[in-house]
Design an enzyme around this catalytic site. Sequence first.
Site, PDB file in Angstrom:
ATOM      1  N   ASP A  46       0.853  -1.189   0.000  1.00 34.96           N
ATOM      2  CA  ASP A  46       0.000   0.000   0.000  1.00 34.96           C
ATOM      3  C   ASP A  46       0.890   1.240   0.000  1.00 34.96           C
ATOM      4  O   ASP A  46       1.864   1.303   0.754  1.00 34.96           O
ATOM      5  CB  ASP A  46      -0.912  -0.015   1.232  1.00 34.96           C
ATOM      6  CG  ASP A  46      -2.029   1.004   1.137  1.00 34.96           C
ATOM      7  OD1 ASP A  46      -1.728   2.211   1.024  1.00 34.96           O
ATOM      8  OD2 ASP A  46      -3.196   0.603   1.188  1.00 34.96           O
ATOM      9  N   HIS A  85      -7.163  -5.786   2.320  1.00 36.02           N
ATOM     10  CA  HIS A  85      -6.016  -5.238   3.027  1.00 36.02           C
ATOM     11  C   HIS A  85      -5.498  -6.266   4.030  1.00 36.02           C
ATOM     12  O   HIS A  85      -6.293  -6.864   4.757  1.00 36.02           O
ATOM     13  CB  HIS A  85      -6.411  -3.982   3.829  1.00 36.02           C
ATOM     14  CG  HIS A  85      -6.854  -2.842   2.993  1.00 36.02           C
ATOM     15  ND1 HIS A  85      -6.062  -1.715   2.781  1.00 36.02           N
ATOM     16  CD2 HIS A  85      -8.001  -2.623   2.305  1.00 36.02           C
ATOM     17  CE1 HIS A  85      -6.723  -0.874   2.021  1.00 36.02           C
ATOM     18  NE2 HIS A  85      -7.906  -1.396   1.723  1.00 36.02           N
TER      19      HIS A  85
END
Length: 125
Positions: free
Chosen positions: A49, A117
Amino acid sequence: RPLSTLRGEGSFVWYSALMGDRTIFHKILAKELPAIVLYDDADVQVIKDIHPQAPLHLLFIPKRFAQSLAHLTPETQDLPGMLIQKARAFAVEKGIADYKLMFHVGKYSVVPYLHLHLLSEQTID
């Protein structure tokens, strides 16, 4: 407006205005934009990320598109389970014992492309 400021309510509208129909994940998967790729197979690509919320913050991006959990169809309903299985296998392979998995929907999602995530206090090589 930088993508890093597109958080919270209304972020989807801003994002759509900037990116059009193809999201940043479409462009990363097509190799039109760079990313730090840690894993890639026929079903999923795993990237770091760019705005990490933990020492290890990875995104598991399916190669088949669905906008979000709220937009799954009979053709894409298997994607969340597949992403969770891939994340678990990745964590086991890399020795990540403690982690959190999250999907974002609606105002909590900046990129309108289903992705998972993985966050952990552990780091990997």
